[in-house]
Design a protein around this motif. Structure first.
Motif, short mmCIF file in Angstrom:
data_model
loop_
_atom_site.label_atom_id
_atom_site.label_comp_id
_atom_site.label_asym_id
_atom_site.label_seq_id
_atom_site.Cartn_x
_atom_site.Cartn_y
_atom_site.Cartn_z
N MET A 25 -49.11 35.21 -31.75
CA MET A 25 -49.68 36.57 -31.72
C MET A 25 -49.30 37.32 -33.01
O MET A 25 -48.64 38.37 -32.97
CB MET A 25 -49.20 37.31 -30.46
N PRO A 26 -49.73 36.80 -34.17
CA PRO A 26 -49.27 37.37 -35.45
C PRO A 26 -49.73 38.80 -35.71
O PRO A 26 -48.99 39.59 -36.30
CB PRO A 26 -49.86 36.42 -36.49
N VAL A 27 -50.94 39.14 -35.26
CA VAL A 27 -51.44 40.50 -35.56
C VAL A 27 -50.64 41.52 -34.73
O VAL A 27 -50.18 42.55 -35.26
CB VAL A 27 -52.96 40.60 -35.28
N ASP A 176 -65.21 46.75 -25.35
CA ASP A 176 -66.46 46.74 -26.12
C ASP A 176 -66.24 46.52 -27.61
O ASP A 176 -67.21 46.39 -28.36
CB ASP A 176 -67.24 48.05 -25.87
N ALA A 177 -64.98 46.49 -28.05
CA ALA A 177 -64.72 46.18 -29.46
C ALA A 177 -65.08 44.71 -29.71
O ALA A 177 -64.81 43.85 -28.86
CB ALA A 177 -63.24 46.42 -29.78
N LYS A 178 -65.66 44.45 -30.89
CA LYS A 178 -66.02 43.05 -31.21
C LYS A 178 -64.77 42.17 -31.25
O LYS A 178 -64.81 41.00 -30.89
CB LYS A 178 -66.73 42.99 -32.55
N THR A 179 -63.67 42.76 -31.72
CA THR A 179 -62.42 41.99 -31.81
C THR A 179 -61.91 41.60 -30.42
O THR A 179 -60.98 40.80 -30.31
CB THR A 179 -61.33 42.79 -32.53
N LYS A 180 -62.48 42.19 -29.38
CA LYS A 180 -62.11 41.81 -28.03
C LYS A 180 -63.17 40.90 -27.43
O LYS A 180 -62.96 39.70 -27.26
CB LYS A 180 -61.88 43.07 -27.17
N ASN A 181 -64.37 41.44 -27.20
CA ASN A 181 -65.28 40.67 -26.34
C ASN A 181 -65.85 39.40 -26.97
O ASN A 181 -66.08 38.41 -26.30
CB ASN A 181 -66.39 41.55 -25.75
N MET A 182 -66.06 39.40 -28.29
CA MET A 182 -66.64 38.20 -28.91
C MET A 182 -65.67 37.02 -28.92
O MET A 182 -66.08 35.87 -29.11
CB MET A 182 -67.05 38.49 -30.36
N ALA A 376 -55.80 51.10 -30.36
CA ALA A 376 -56.55 52.13 -29.63
C ALA A 376 -55.56 53.13 -29.02
O ALA A 376 -55.80 54.35 -29.02
CB ALA A 376 -57.40 51.48 -28.54
N THR A 377 -54.43 52.63 -28.55
CA THR A 377 -53.40 53.51 -27.97
C THR A 377 -52.86 54.46 -29.04
O THR A 377 -52.73 55.67 -28.82
CB THR A 377 -52.24 52.66 -27.39
N GLU A 378 -52.56 53.90 -30.20
CA GLU A 378 -52.04 54.73 -31.30
C GLU A 378 -53.08 55.80 -31.68
O GLU A 378 -52.74 56.96 -31.92
CB GLU A 378 -51.73 53.83 -32.51
N HIS A 379 -54.34 55.40 -31.67
CA HIS A 379 -55.43 56.33 -32.00
C HIS A 379 -55.45 57.50 -30.99
O HIS A 379 -55.58 58.66 -31.37
CB HIS A 379 -56.76 55.57 -31.98
N VAL A 380 -55.29 57.18 -29.70
CA VAL A 380 -55.30 58.23 -28.67
C VAL A 380 -54.09 59.15 -28.85
O VAL A 380 -54.22 60.38 -28.78
CB VAL A 380 -55.31 57.63 -27.25
N LEU A 398 -60.54 50.01 -37.23
CA LEU A 398 -59.44 49.29 -36.56
C LEU A 398 -59.84 47.83 -36.31
O LEU A 398 -59.04 46.92 -36.50
CB LEU A 398 -59.07 49.97 -35.24
N GLU A 399 -61.10 47.65 -35.93
CA GLU A 399 -61.59 46.27 -35.71
C GLU A 399 -61.52 45.48 -37.01
O GLU A 399 -61.13 44.30 -37.02
CB GLU A 399 -63.04 46.29 -35.23
N GLN A 400 -61.94 46.12 -38.12
CA GLN A 400 -61.95 45.41 -39.40
C GLN A 400 -60.53 45.02 -39.82
O GLN A 400 -60.29 43.93 -40.33
CB GLN A 400 -62.61 46.26 -40.49
N TRP A 401 -59.60 45.92 -39.58
CA TRP A 401 -58.21 45.67 -39.95
C TRP A 401 -57.67 44.47 -39.16
O TRP A 401 -57.03 43.57 -39.70
CB TRP A 401 -57.40 46.95 -39.68
N ILE A 402 -57.97 44.45 -37.87
CA ILE A 402 -57.51 43.34 -37.01
C ILE A 402 -58.14 42.02 -37.46
O ILE A 402 -57.45 41.00 -37.60
CB ILE A 402 -57.86 43.63 -35.52
N ALA A 403 -59.45 42.05 -37.73
CA ALA A 403 -60.14 40.81 -38.14
C ALA A 403 -59.58 40.29 -39.45
O ALA A 403 -59.37 39.08 -39.62
CB ALA A 403 -61.63 41.06 -38.24
#
Ligand code: ADE
Length: 432
Positions: A25-27, A176-182, A376-380, A398-403
């Motif tokens: 779980m490096p990210v 619904d984030a691409k980094t999750k569902n895809m 997402a939690t940090e964003h909230v 955030l998605e781009q950063w994770i990818a």
């Protein structure tokens, strides 16, 4: 009550599994390291209602490292890993309320404990915690800054709540984030569902007629992995576009009433209720196996199956119940004999097969899902004063950063647009 788990003595085994998962779980680990320094979640009280697994343990460890006080309860009665629950309390100082196989009463008592903890941030996988907040705990909604939702079913429920005008807190639709569902829904469900089926039954997948109900990301992933193991895959759908996609992906497509006669193994991944019901059980072959990998245990009508059965042999193998029912002979007016009886095998009581009979998705894919949860939690926490009572998408940056980080962790590099290419994409003048 400060905790409620099976047995604290299981903690050493749980710790080993949590550490094993952390390696993949490096990210999430990078987020945890930054949070340890910056403490963005200081003074946050966070209640998470998630599957209690080794991967979730690493998410809650990161949340704690970021300064939050964390309580974890289970989002499904059959998905808790009891050793992980023990380690979270003993080794990592997290409050946990979750026991594998708990009944409905205990499950809801644990959800109540989560809301009695008076959180200002919540996390859900299926929206059971938020449903309780909007019913029994309505007065507490004003104290909640926001809530993350992990799964398709939960987002559907919360969007329905929003549409009814009754949504009382801001929601981040992590699912619904691409980094999750895809990735999680497709590759995670694809692999872990087969893992659960194989652990429960030890059957050979090659050559089986395997019926996949639903061709969303989860169904797509499962169908493609099952084909990889040599299954002859049939897809059932209610959506025209998804059915076309399945057909052009090379699968047979037909209504469940036709598939019911052919299938050796059935798996529902739709998010809807009663997808396999009496009219289908009646048509199934002797020895057919039925399981579910959608969030709730409503996709297979187990009540009808029970009613049809003259006998239920529980646990003929771990996670396998045999339902003995009259065959189609009865319908055709042919007298019942021992020969005309047939068995239908229900796996994991119709609950999520990948978490009930196996260990859920592997850590490497949960890394992306839980990095999305974490950011997402940090964003909230940073923005809650500006958030409305709406269902929000996770910000695309955030998605781009994770990818980006996931690619790096896999030692993969990609091309960059040249200046000329970037200009071309911004312009409209150049045509044929
Ligand atoms: N959902 C599916 N697999 C999971 C896992 N390993 N941990 C937490 N939630 C999950």
């Amino acid at each position: 009550m400060t905790n409620d788990i099976k047995d604290l003595k299981l903690s050493q085994a749980g710790k080993k599994r949590i550490e094993w998962a952390a390696k993949d779980m490096p990210v999430l680990n990078l987020i945890k390291a930054r949070w340890e320094k910056d403490q963005p979640l200081k003074k946050v009280r966070l209640a998470a209602c998630l599957h209690v697994t080794a991967e979730t343990a690493n998410l809650v460890r990161a949340l704690k490292a970021g300064g939050a006080e964390v309580l974890l309860c289970a989002s499904n009665p059959l998905s808790t890993q009891d050793d992980v629950a023990a380690a979270l309390i003993k080794e990592y100082g997290i409050k946990v309320f979750a026991v594998y196989g708990e009944d409905k009463k205990s499950y809801y008592a644990h959800l109540r404990a989560a809301l009695d903890f008076k959180p200002n941030i919540t996390m859900d996988d299926g929206a059971d915690l938020l449903t309780l907040l909007h019913t029994e705990y309505k007065n507490q909604a004003k104290d909640i800054w926001g809530s993350m939702e992990e799964t398709t079913t939960g987002v559907i429920r919360l969007k329905a709540l929003e549409k009814s005008g009754k949504l009382a807190v801001p929601i981040m639709a992590v699912n619904d984030a691409k980094t999750k569902n895809m990735f999680d829904n497709r590759y995670g469900t694809g692999q872990s569902t087969l893992d659960g089926i194989i652990r429960a039954t030890d059957i050979l997948i090659a050559g089986k007629n395997l019926v996949v109900a639903g061709y969303g990301w989860c169904g797509r992933g499962f169908a493609s992995r099952a084909r990889g193991l040599g299954a002859k895959v049939i897809v059932t759908e209610v959506d025209q576009i998804k059915a076309l996609e399945a057909a052009m992906d090379g699968f047979q497509v037909m209504p469940m009433k036709e598939a019911a006669r052919i299938g050796d193994l059935f798996c529902t991944l739709t998010g809807d209720i009663n997808v396999i019901r009496e009219e289908h059980f009646k048509l199934m072959k002797h020895g057919a196996m039925v399981c579910n990998s959608g969030h709730f245990d409503v996709e297979i009508n187990v009540r009808e199956l029970k009613k049809m059965a003259i006998r239920v042999n529980k646990n003929v193998r771990n996670n396998v119940d045999e339902y003995v029912i009259g065959s189609r002979n009865k319908e055709l007016g042919i007298r019942e004999s021992a020969k005309s009886l047939k068995s239908i095998y229900l796996l994991a009581e119709g609950r999520l097969i990948n978490l009930a009979a196996a260990e859920g998705h592997p850590a490497s894919v949960m890394d992306m899902s839980f990095a999305t949860q974490a950011l997402a939690t940090e964003h909230v926490v940073k923005n809650y004063k500006r958030l409305e009572k709406k269902v929000y998408n996770v910000p695309v940056e955030l998605e781009q950063w994770i990818a980006d980080l996931k690619l790096k962790s896999m030692s993969l590099a990609i091309d960059k647009l040249t200046k000329e290419q970037a200009e071309y994409l911004r312009g409209w003048e150049i045509g044929t």
